[in-house]
Design an enzyme around this catalytic site. Sequence first.
Site: not given
Length: 408
Positions: A52, A301
């Site tokens: 992110k 991730s």
Amino acid sequence: MSVSFEDIRKAAELLQGQIVATPTVASRTLSDITGAELSLKFENLQYTGSFKDRGALVKLSSLSAAERERGIIAVSAGNHAQGVAYHAGRLGIPATIVMPRATPFNKVRSVHRFGACTALHGDGLSEAAEEAHRREKADKLAFIHPFDDEQIIAGQGTVALEMLATAPDLDVVVVPVGGGGLISGCAIAAKAIKPTIEVIGVESELYPCMFQAVHGLELKASGHSIAEGIAVKSPGKLTRAIVESLVDDLLLVGESALEDAVQLLIEIEKTVAEGAGGAALAAIRANPERFAGRKVGLIISGGNIDARLLSNILVRGLVRDGRLVKIRVEISDQPGALAQVSEILGKLGGNIVEVYHQRMFYDVPVKLAELDVVVETRDIEHAQAIVSALEEEGYPTRMMKATEAEGT
């Protein structure tokens, strides 16, 4: 296409030196286990612990001077909050993150540590989002969407750009999917670099919103998933269109597969992945025939997992693998019986973790007792050998199920 490959290239130039260029590393052991040639992209090594960081910085950098001065607002209970808060702090942009009231304290503290204000509102993300949009309009703030935004998508696409620069011969890329920002950007980049490459998304079975959307199904999602990062109830409009155009397939994985992947990554790769971060490996493990013999890139991730949850996953993994078992042994209620059982276990290499010695509450004859012994073993075969040895020595023994309640 709303986002171009050139947008992703420009995003990569902007991010250079501002975020971690995370490594892509081949895993010999996981390749042996899965039958595919796996290369892992370690986005859990970003400063805030997830990919992110990329989209957040690209989006914040695109704001006008007036927007930066007024400030920004976002809604998130996890990685998006930390990425936005961190980079807003670096850029001197006032930031407010609206989070559900039940957000774990450690996540709220992390956002504060990066210099953002937090507002706890509502029981879930939908109510928190309503409050964020109210403040956006009232205070003329710039809203930073977690996935359905062109700059966010371009930033996330730099993951695939880096991965294919390191491993250009990949046949397939496997990507966790929540709202679709990561897979959208990665699909645009990967297909532009290598048109023949296959891009596969992975969702939690409890939150299959993208799968349902692209297959024309009713959106239904609920439940407690360890993959909070991809527990999204509805995909974005931009991301859905990109997924329908460029993504080759979407796979669904269950909670046990996610737990198994998190355990494997920490035991084999010595890396901490959150549930969403383990989704790609979980899909490969659950569909071995789909990936056998192929060169597969998978994205870890993020690694922002609660320490208590991680501890539970690891212990449950030991139980699942038969390396931590609970056996019930019937003994005579007289001095020395417990010592004899302990001696047998020790000779066979079993490590006693806990012992429950009950006389009064079990349905056994008054001159007998039952031992519930939690034993650490090498594997399930070793555990079964211990049970057989106790039986041969005259101690009726059975292995208890992992879900069997104590005292039953």
